[in-house]
Enzyme design. Sequence first.
Site, PDB file in Angstrom:
ATOM      1  NE  ARG A  64      49.118 -11.679  23.678  1.00  0.00           N
ATOM      2  CZ  ARG A  64      49.532 -12.593  22.868  1.00  0.00           C
ATOM      3  NH1 ARG A  64      50.645 -13.328  23.462  1.00  0.00           N
ATOM      4  NH2 ARG A  64      49.202 -12.702  21.809  1.00  0.00           N
ATOM      5  CG  HIS A  68      44.573 -13.622  24.315  1.00  0.00           C
ATOM      6  ND1 HIS A  68      45.032 -13.996  23.178  1.00  0.00           N
ATOM      7  CD2 HIS A  68      45.006 -12.144  24.416  1.00  0.00           C
ATOM      8  CE1 HIS A  68      45.739 -12.896  22.558  1.00  0.00           C
ATOM      9  NE2 HIS A  68      45.742 -11.874  23.366  1.00  0.00           N
ATOM     10  CG  ASN A  93      44.666 -17.507  21.954  1.00  0.00           C
ATOM     11  OD1 ASN A  93      44.796 -16.423  22.438  1.00  0.00           O
ATOM     12  ND2 ASN A  93      43.592 -18.252  22.080  1.00  0.00           N
ATOM     13  CG  HIS A 190      49.513  -3.505  24.783  1.00  0.00           C
ATOM     14  ND1 HIS A 190      48.950  -2.977  23.557  1.00  0.00           N
ATOM     15  CD2 HIS A 190      49.158  -4.577  25.286  1.00  0.00           C
ATOM     16  CE1 HIS A 190      48.426  -4.348  23.390  1.00  0.00           C
ATOM     17  NE2 HIS A 190      48.289  -5.173  24.179  1.00  0.00           N
TER      18      HIS A 190
END
Length: 327
Positions: A64, A68, A93, A190
């Site tokens: 992740r 990001h 975040n 995911h």
Amino acid sequence: MEGCSNPTFILSLLLLTIATTSVQGHGTLVGFYSRTCPQAESIVQSTVQDHFQSNPSIAPKLLRMHFHDCFVQGCDASILIDGPSTEKTAIPNINLRGYEVIDDAKSQLEAACPGVVSCADIVSLAARDAVVLTGGPSWQVPTGRRDGRISLESDTANLPGFGDSIETQKQKFSDKGLNTQDLVTLVGGHTIGTSACQFFRNRLYNFTTTGNGADPSIDATFVPQLQALCPSNSDGTERVGLDTGSPNRFDTSFFTNLKNGRGILESDQKLWSDASTRTYVKSILGIRGLPGLKFNVEFGKSMVKMSNIGVKTGTEGEIRRVCSAIN
């Protein structure tokens, strides 16, 4: 070595080199540190492995983090910079974790090869190594990124959100040079990890004024299970696996869950609800009548594409000495 003096041979070799570099993307290259720090990738790999052994939940967090980072200012480790109003402080975040893994790898790399390996490359390599540790695919990671000097909370608005429509998701990915297949494939990440209830609890209570009050795209038999995990009067910090059944194993069951109305995030479930993305989900699942996409293969390809978003190379940016601060 007769051909070495042949101008045609030299030109062909040069063109091949250029073509190979461009395939890797925008100045990055597989094996970039082969001469300057040959142990770079093995140091990152062993560091990730050590942290994973004591805390397996670190794997999806590193994946992740890479995502990001790349969607804001490009893949330049701007997500790692400490300070007021930096990317790290932005709402999307706040729950990011895994910084200690990157810092650990960086300190070892600085000891072995001072000032050579960028934090941006560590983030990219760590994401790959984390996926492998959960049973997912490996892929060659092009390296040679340099670290950015800018990190602004205000730049995080273009991060995909848990409530985004498919059109919004497609636009955000398209803005980064990623197509609809990349979108579906990368969201498939995911298959590992969890989400706090606060990011999907709205789907469970008062979403509609009819039926059970839940989002009608959720399997009705699944709603009570989710409501038990995420009570309406809780603070929303409880965590639920994004891939029901195998949240710690990298596989295609995430897509099976979407087909069965068991996606956790609203934005995830919409991959099945919308015809333009459902085609790719079906293909990954090998549903008859569609050419099959091998998820493991496609995930690696899409990760390489994503890892080349807005990269800084050559004399751009810097090689940070400490990942949490510009030099």
